[in-house]
Scaffold this active site. Structure first.
Site, PDB file in Angstrom:
ATOM      1  N   LYS A  43       0.835  -1.204   0.000  1.00  0.00           N
ATOM      2  CA  LYS A  43       0.000   0.000   0.000  1.00  0.00           C
ATOM      3  C   LYS A  43       0.869   1.253   0.000  1.00  0.00           C
ATOM      4  CE  LYS A  43      -1.150   2.265   3.568  1.00  0.00           C
ATOM      5  NZ  LYS A  43      -1.653   2.741   4.868  1.00  0.00           N
ATOM      6  N   CYS A  65     -18.897   6.724   5.009  1.00  0.00           N
ATOM      7  CA  CYS A  65     -18.938   5.259   5.153  1.00  0.00           C
ATOM      8  C   CYS A  65     -17.977   4.827   6.266  1.00  0.00           C
ATOM      9  CB  CYS A  65     -18.575   4.601   3.816  1.00  0.00           C
ATOM     10  SG  CYS A  65     -19.055   2.867   3.733  1.00  0.00           S
ATOM     11  N   CYS A 116     -25.387   6.031   6.461  1.00  0.00           N
ATOM     12  CA  CYS A 116     -26.123   5.640   5.243  1.00  0.00           C
ATOM     13  C   CYS A 116     -27.186   6.677   4.885  1.00  0.00           C
ATOM     14  CB  CYS A 116     -26.759   4.263   5.425  1.00  0.00           C
ATOM     15  SG  CYS A 116     -25.557   2.944   5.732  1.00  0.00           S
ATOM     16  N   CYS A 135     -25.814   9.182   2.514  1.00  0.00           N
ATOM     17  CA  CYS A 135     -25.151   8.610   1.352  1.00  0.00           C
ATOM     18  C   CYS A 135     -26.133   8.427   0.194  1.00  0.00           C
ATOM     19  CB  CYS A 135     -24.533   7.255   1.726  1.00  0.00           C
ATOM     20  SG  CYS A 135     -23.714   6.433   0.352  1.00  0.00           S
ATOM     21  N   CYS A 164     -26.622   0.306  -2.644  1.00  0.00           N
ATOM     22  CA  CYS A 164     -25.517  -0.317  -1.921  1.00  0.00           C
ATOM     23  C   CYS A 164     -26.072  -1.540  -1.162  1.00  0.00           C
ATOM     24  CB  CYS A 164     -24.884   0.650  -0.930  1.00  0.00           C
ATOM     25  SG  CYS A 164     -23.690  -0.132   0.193  1.00  0.00           S
TER      26      CYS A 164
END
Length: 246
Positions: free
Chosen positions: A153, A223, A230, A233, A240
């Site tokens: 990463k 998130c 939610c 969102c 989702c």
């Protein structure tokens, strides 16, 4: 002679298919992110270089910021980079780290996770950069991962920020969690490396460099790991699969 670095896998033998309607979800997240300033936007690893003038030091400070950032919030990492720069004389360079006492490094970074281990990693990495890479950040993921305390990463993000080289996706906990919540992995992935190889097999290459920053900020603000918002969102309308289940 230096040990040959082990090779970081770049592709799956059988590519993971592109998830249905992934682009709609991606574009919705982009729209939401355009309205949000997340910690990563002002304190992410790409900010460390802005305080340096010498290109080598810009690249090294990016790497140090990434090494400090694992399991540490951006706000804490950002403050630690600033404190470390001050502690070693005002500029984060390989030579400055080599000349600094470990105690001075530790004191500067003591708020980050695993600071004792990271103190040693930074010292050892600076030595290796000095001895094997002409005091500069290397330009391949394999060479970067040969440095103590650097994983895939960090390597892919370092290449993107320090060298503008797009060699792979930097997958951290946010990218791993959110891409699984969106149902993009069948079956769900268990590790960030599985997630990276899946994503790289279908996500268009031109999005590889931006997806980390995009999803990290989304994960820091909407998130969330626990108690995701939610209700705030656009994907909470049922598009989702994890909406309100998490």
């Amino acid at each position: 002679s230096p040990r040959k670095p082990k090779t970081i896998p770049t592709a799956l033998e059988t590519p993971h298919p592109a998830p249905p309607r992934w682009r709609e979800a991606y574009d919705a997240i982009k729209r939401m992110r355009s309205r949000i300033v997340a910690p990563v936007d002002t304190m992410g690893c790409d900010q460390a270089q802005l305080k340096e003038t010498d290109p080598k030091n810009q690249r090294f400070s990016t790497l140090v910021s990434l090494m400090l950032s694992s399991q540490t919030k951006d706000e804490v990492t950002d403050a630690a980079v600033a404190k470390l720069r001050e502690a070693v004389g005002g500029s984060l360079s390989v030579d400055a780290i080599l000349q600094a006492d470990e105690s001075a490094i530790s004191e500067a970074i003591c708020k980050v996770g695993f600071w004792r281990r990271k103190t040693q990693y930074i010292k050892q990495a600076a030595q290796k950069l000095h001895d094997e890479f002409d005091g500069d950040v290397p330009k391949t993921a394999d060479e970067l991962c040969s440095l103590p305390g650097v994983g895939p990463k960090m390597a892919f993000l370092a290449l993107q920020v320090a060298w503008k080289i797009n060699a792979g996706i930097g997958v951290d906990v946010h990218v791993h969690r959110i891409s699984n919540r969106l149902g993009w992995h069948k079956p769900p992935t268990k590790t960030p490396e599985e997630t990276r190889l899946n994503l790289q097999s279908w996500l268009p290459v031109e999005l590889h460099a931006e997806i980390n920053h995009l999803l990290v900020g989304f994960g820091q603000t909407i998130c969330l790991p626990v108690g995701p918002r939610c209700d705030q969102c656009e994907l909470g309308d049922g598009s989702c699969p994890s909406a309100r289940k998490v």
